[in-house]
Enzyme design. Sequence first.
Site, PDB file in Angstrom:
ATOM      1  N   THR A   1       6.049  48.097  49.568  1.00  0.00           N
ATOM      2  CA  THR A   1       5.800  48.289  50.729  1.00  0.00           C
ATOM      3  C   THR A   1       6.289  47.035  51.558  1.00  0.00           C
ATOM      4  O   THR A   1       6.548  46.186  51.293  1.00  0.00           O
ATOM      5  CB  THR A   1       4.253  48.211  50.932  1.00  0.00           C
ATOM      6  OG1 THR A   1       3.522  49.152  50.386  1.00  0.00           O
ATOM      7  CG2 THR A   1       3.770  47.993  52.382  1.00  0.00           C
TER       8      THR A   1
ATOM      9  N   ASP B   1      -3.760  51.848  52.286  1.00  0.00           N
ATOM     10  CA  ASP B   1      -4.026  50.861  53.529  1.00  0.00           C
ATOM     11  C   ASP B   1      -2.993  50.743  54.605  1.00  0.00           C
ATOM     12  O   ASP B   1      -3.372  49.944  55.905  1.00  0.00           O
ATOM     13  CB  ASP B   1      -4.270  49.412  53.131  1.00  0.00           C
ATOM     14  CG  ASP B   1      -3.205  49.028  52.432  1.00  0.00           C
ATOM     15  OD1 ASP B   1      -2.538  49.563  51.541  1.00  0.00           O
ATOM     16  OD2 ASP B   1      -3.001  47.673  52.396  1.00  0.00           O
TER      17      ASP B   1
ATOM     18  N   LYS C   1      -2.728  47.062  46.306  1.00  0.00           N
ATOM     19  CA  LYS C   1      -3.582  48.015  45.808  1.00  0.00           C
ATOM     20  C   LYS C   1      -4.481  48.537  47.225  1.00  0.00           C
ATOM     21  O   LYS C   1      -5.443  47.934  47.465  1.00  0.00           O
ATOM     22  CB  LYS C   1      -4.651  47.569  44.685  1.00  0.00           C
ATOM     23  CG  LYS C   1      -3.893  47.481  43.537  1.00  0.00           C
ATOM     24  CD  LYS C   1      -5.126  46.752  42.451  1.00  0.00           C
ATOM     25  CE  LYS C   1      -4.241  46.683  40.938  1.00  0.00           C
ATOM     26  NZ  LYS C   1      -5.169  45.804  40.133  1.00  0.00           N
TER      27      LYS C   1
END
Lengths: 345, 345
Positions: free
Chosen positions: A215, A246, A268
């Site tokens: 990410t 998220d 996570k």
Amino acid sequence: MSVEMTRRTFRPCWCAAGAFLIVVVMAAGCAKSGTESAAPTSTTKTQLDYAIAIHGGAGTISKDISVERRTAYENALENVLRRGVEMLEAGGDALDTVEAVLRMMEDDPLFNAGKGAVFNHEGGHELDASIMDGETLACGAVAGVTTVKNPISLARLVMERTPHVLLAGPGAEVFADETGVDRVDQEYFFSQRRYDAWRKTLEKKSEAKDAVRGTVGAVALDRDGHVAAATSTGGLTNKRFGRIGDSPVIGAGTYASDAGCAISATGKGEEFIRNAVAFQVSMLVELQGLDVESAARQVLESRLEPESGGVIALTTDGSIAMTFNTQAMPRAAADSTGRFEVLIW
Amino acid sequence: MSVEMTRRTFRPCWCAAGAFLIVVVMAAGCAKSGTESAAPTSTTKTQLDYAIAIHGGAGTISKDISVERRTAYENALENVLRRGVEMLEAGGDALDTVEAVLRMMEDDPLFNAGKGAVFNHEGGHELDASIMDGETLACGAVAGVTTVKNPISLARLVMERTPHVLLAGPGAEVFADETGVDRVDQEYFFSQRRYDAWRKTLEKKSEAKDAVRGTVGAVALDRDGHVAAATSTGGLTNKRFGRIGDSPVIGAGTYASDAGCAISATGKGEEFIRNAVAFQVSMLVELQGLDVESAARQVLESRLEPESGGVIALTTDGSIAMTFNTQAMPRAAADSTGRFEVLIW
């Protein structure tokens, strides 16, 4: 447990010509979890003109990776950081800067965002992104887009052209049709490395075990004293169709408030959602007066499981935190004092 | 500005047979914004065995509505609340209770959730829901589902059967296929009232101006001392296809933590996302030691625009807050002391 820390530090001289004097320092140290701070709490903080930090995802990167691969990471981060510094040095908005640097990272197959995004369970790519303006709390996000070259720019258009914050799936594609953003077919996102990782995961019938998540995120402080944050991702390798992590969730993967901090998370996703990590760090800065490094560390250490991920965060005084509880988090930071550093472990 | 407050209070006698002695009190008062607290901060708090609160959405409801309509609201809330109390009295889990009462509200066309959901811009229905367990922080959510009779139950299955928190759109439908939840076609969600509201909004070419939003939510405390929260909605009338509001966003529309509070929000979803309202209230309780009423009021008054919406929230001591800055919020609260009240304005 001794974790070797490798650091590459650039100290550019901000003379008119902008010539760079690059000093590369390779330092080996002992760190239980990776933490960096621009302004240690014990020293007096001074307001910086501008500052920026970027990350390329928390996860596991072997210390034994090839020199080529390591250099690729370092060069990519260095180029992205330099572009961000140039924009901020020239008086650019924090919001424009985080969007621009994330576009560069989305275009680089090294990272799991835009080109190079991981494969979902069905063998496709679904991209998520979000962006937030710390001055106004304006924010925008997209989830599960499949044809948008730069999801971060679509997220910004959601923020600027709709009354909404989050558009998902086919509805986000319809919105993209109206905006003129660059479109691509799914093959554009292909990379052999991500394909091989997906096939390997498929064989194991597992999900959510991507070694390097990849990410990308950025936080910036501009000369007007405003902060902004942005995050973009392809999500988890072999993720279930329709899973939203998220990254596009304001308050979980991204948050920005001049009163608190600008922050981009990686790791996570579900852990970061259930703990509203980005917002929580900002709240600790705003309401409890913690410096950004302490706030980030407190949330990671007290709320998250080991190996959950990391954050980059920055406050309007230019203090930067880059904190993670994984083995590695490719990251880089720079500010108006000449700080310019690129790190992986 | 004087706002009349209408209250209907039931004080059941908790004898073995469960007979109800119902006292209906119609009180007229002056309230700048609607706020209710089970345990005023000036009194000593005692741990209650159980407690529950529900809401049917913050918004505008004319004081001149017909007696039939008013009675319909009050009866619906009363029936739902009674079911919740029965479950908690019998030792039911907070999580089971909030799911069960939300299913009842989803099945009632009076509310904008499940049957009776509003129409989106394309004339369809897209449903969002989320649920969270305050003991474990486990949570699940779905966004943009179109064929699921009770989205709150699908949200719970996301929590229990996947490693994920949020599934959206077609991917959530695929997951629904695997679970055996009740499925319906889009016509099931039709209600003349919502259709008329949509046509009216279409003519005005507006969006997000639904007078009564009608999102539903519940928070509960069980005899084991754990809290849970749940929220379900059809979103905004004439909303853009793919728009996700706060209801399925953990931290925005729903949050639950035994250490903070259980909370369900209703109102202008984007405002609630950008301020992470649900998580923020819980943080103020947990980290700053505010009682839940003060925490909810502080967030509504200091962070949100007027007419933004409201929240119901409850802590493990059984204190309940029902706070809103709109004209009305159909709501009800009960606890193990015999409190049993239903309110609209």
